[in-house]
Design a protein around this motif. Structure first.
Motif, PDB file in Angstrom:
ATOM      1  N   GLU A  32      -8.229   3.003  -2.376  1.00 57.19           N
ATOM      2  CA  GLU A  32      -8.268   2.297  -1.082  1.00 57.19           C
ATOM      3  C   GLU A  32      -7.074   1.367  -0.934  1.00 57.19           C
ATOM      4  O   GLU A  32      -6.448   1.301   0.138  1.00 57.19           O
ATOM      5  N   LEU A  33      -6.749   0.646  -2.019  1.00 61.16           N
ATOM      6  CA  LEU A  33      -5.598  -0.257  -1.969  1.00 61.16           C
ATOM      7  C   LEU A  33      -4.303   0.524  -1.783  1.00 61.16           C
ATOM      8  O   LEU A  33      -3.410   0.089  -1.038  1.00 61.16           O
ATOM      9  N   THR A  34      -4.200   1.673  -2.463  1.00 63.41           N
ATOM     10  CA  THR A  34      -3.008   2.511  -2.297  1.00 63.41           C
ATOM     11  C   THR A  34      -2.876   2.992  -0.863  1.00 63.41           C
ATOM     12  O   THR A  34      -1.788   2.979  -0.279  1.00 63.41           O
ATOM     13  N   SER A  35      -4.015   3.402  -0.285  1.00 62.45           N
ATOM     14  CA  SER A  35      -3.998   3.848   1.111  1.00 62.45           C
ATOM     15  C   SER A  35      -3.632   2.706   2.043  1.00 62.45           C
ATOM     16  O   SER A  35      -2.852   2.882   2.986  1.00 62.45           O
ATOM     17  N   LYS A  36      -4.173   1.514   1.750  1.00 57.06           N
ATOM     18  CA  LYS A  36      -3.841   0.332   2.566  1.00 57.06           C
ATOM     19  C   LYS A  36      -2.366   0.017   2.479  1.00 57.06           C
ATOM     20  O   LYS A  36      -1.708  -0.282   3.486  1.00 57.06           O
ATOM     21  N   LEU A  37      -1.843   0.076   1.255  1.00 56.02           N
ATOM     22  CA  LEU A  37      -0.424  -0.213   1.054  1.00 56.02           C
ATOM     23  C   LEU A  37       0.441   0.781   1.821  1.00 56.02           C
ATOM     24  O   LEU A  37       1.444   0.393   2.444  1.00 56.02           O
ATOM     25  N   ASP A  77       3.305   0.764   8.882  1.00 53.05           N
ATOM     26  CA  ASP A  77       3.305  -0.174  10.012  1.00 53.05           C
ATOM     27  C   ASP A  77       4.565  -1.029  10.009  1.00 53.05           C
ATOM     28  O   ASP A  77       5.161  -1.283  11.061  1.00 53.05           O
ATOM     29  N   PHE A  78       4.959  -1.465   8.810  1.00 56.02           N
ATOM     30  CA  PHE A  78       6.156  -2.304   8.721  1.00 56.02           C
ATOM     31  C   PHE A  78       7.402  -1.516   9.101  1.00 56.02           C
ATOM     32  O   PHE A  78       8.293  -2.026   9.792  1.00 56.02           O
ATOM     33  N   SER A  79       7.454  -0.246   8.650  1.00 59.98           N
ATOM     34  CA  SER A  79       8.589   0.603   9.000  1.00 59.98           C
ATOM     35  C   SER A  79       8.642   0.823  10.512  1.00 59.98           C
ATOM     36  O   SER A  79       9.715   0.736  11.130  1.00 59.98           O
ATOM     37  N   ASN A  80       7.474   1.077  11.110  1.00 56.70           N
ATOM     38  CA  ASN A  80       7.426   1.253  12.571  1.00 56.70           C
ATOM     39  C   ASN A  80       7.824  -0.026  13.285  1.00 56.70           C
ATOM     40  O   ASN A  80       8.515   0.015  14.316  1.00 56.70           O
ATOM     41  N   TYR A  81       7.369  -1.166  12.731  1.00 54.68           N
ATOM     42  CA  TYR A  81       7.725  -2.452  13.339  1.00 54.68           C
ATOM     43  C   TYR A  81       9.237  -2.660  13.303  1.00 54.68           C
ATOM     44  O   TYR A  81       9.840  -3.102  14.289  1.00 54.68           O
ATOM     45  N   LYS A  82       9.845  -2.335  12.164  1.00 53.44           N
ATOM     46  CA  LYS A  82      11.302  -2.502  12.059  1.00 53.44           C
ATOM     47  C   LYS A  82      12.028  -1.604  13.059  1.00 53.44           C
ATOM     48  O   LYS A  82      13.006  -2.021  13.687  1.00 53.44           O
ATOM     49  N   GLU A  83      11.532  -0.374  13.203  1.00 52.48           N
ATOM     50  CA  GLU A  83      12.159   0.539  14.159  1.00 52.48           C
ATOM     51  C   GLU A  83      12.006   0.022  15.588  1.00 52.48           C
ATOM     52  O   GLU A  83      12.960   0.078  16.377  1.00 52.48           O
TER      53      GLU A  83
END
Length: 229
Positions: free
Chosen positions: A94-99, A105-111
């Protein structure tokens, strides 16, 4: 019969017979007592052996019960450990999936942020171009009107600098050649005039337009050839 042939017969006296009987009786009693003692000893031995067997069986049974309890406890502990391991694996997954989601999300945010910055930069540049291109157009008109003027070299020099700045910002003039097809997205038709150019094509550029990349900042104002008939 002669005296030599006579058999000596010894006659046992009554006292001797009684003694022999007593002796025989004593011997019988002793024998009986001995047999009885041996039977008692054997019985005691058998009783002790039976007791030892029962004690050993009881000890073995108790040991088996202890082992069984220990095995049950170990199996319970193993089952609990397996459950904890399974829970830990599920939590790790679950933590791996969350990460992974957070990274995405962070990559999309940067884009998105980069696109937003690019859009802001482009809009700012467009606004700047919108403000300065009319000055360039004025310089072009000044060159057309002042062909023999002493101001012409200075105007030409200023126009060159303008063009250099615009080129650095990625701005290109829109100035179609006569006879070129009209592009409604890039050309604004001012009027139709009689011309030797094919009908519906550009006759003359009244005022150049400008574009930045794939965006039209301002359309070129043109006249279009009409049917001479």
């Amino acid at each position: 019969m002669s005296d030599d042939d006579a058999v000596d017969v010894e006659v046992e006296s009554p006292d001797d017979a009684a003694a022999d009987a007593a002796s025989a009786n004593g011997t019988a009693e002793a024998t009986a007592e001995g047999a009885s003692g041996e039977s008692a000893t054997d019985a005691a031995g058998e009783h002790d052996a039976a007791g030892d067997s029962e004690a050993l069986a009881a000890a073995v049974a108790e040991h088996d019960e202890a082992l069984a309890r220990e095995v049950a406890e170990l199996e319970a502990e193993l089952a609990e450990t397996r459950e904890e391991l399974l829970a830990a694996e599920e939590e790790a997954e679950e933590l791996t999936s969350k990460l992974a989601r957070v990274k995405a999300d962070f990559s999309n945010y940067k884009e998105r942020a980069k696109r937003k910055q690019d859009e802001i930069r482009e809009r700012a540049s467009e606004k700047l171009v919108e403000r300065i291109t009319p000055v360039r157009n004025d310089l072009l008109r000044a060159l057309d009107q002042e062909e023999g003027s002493d101001l012409r070299p200075g105007v030409e020099s200023t126009l060159e600098k303008f063009d250099e700045v615009l080129a650095e910002e990625g701005v290109e003039p829109i100035a179609p050649d006569p006879g070129e097809e009209v592009d409604p997205a890039r050309h604004q038709v001012m009027l139709r005039v009689e011309s030797d150019q094919p009908e519906g094509t550009v006759h003359e550029v009244y005022e150049p337009g400008y574009e930045m990349g794939d965006r039209v900042v301002s359309e070129a104002k043109v006249t279009v050839s009409a049917d001479e008939s």
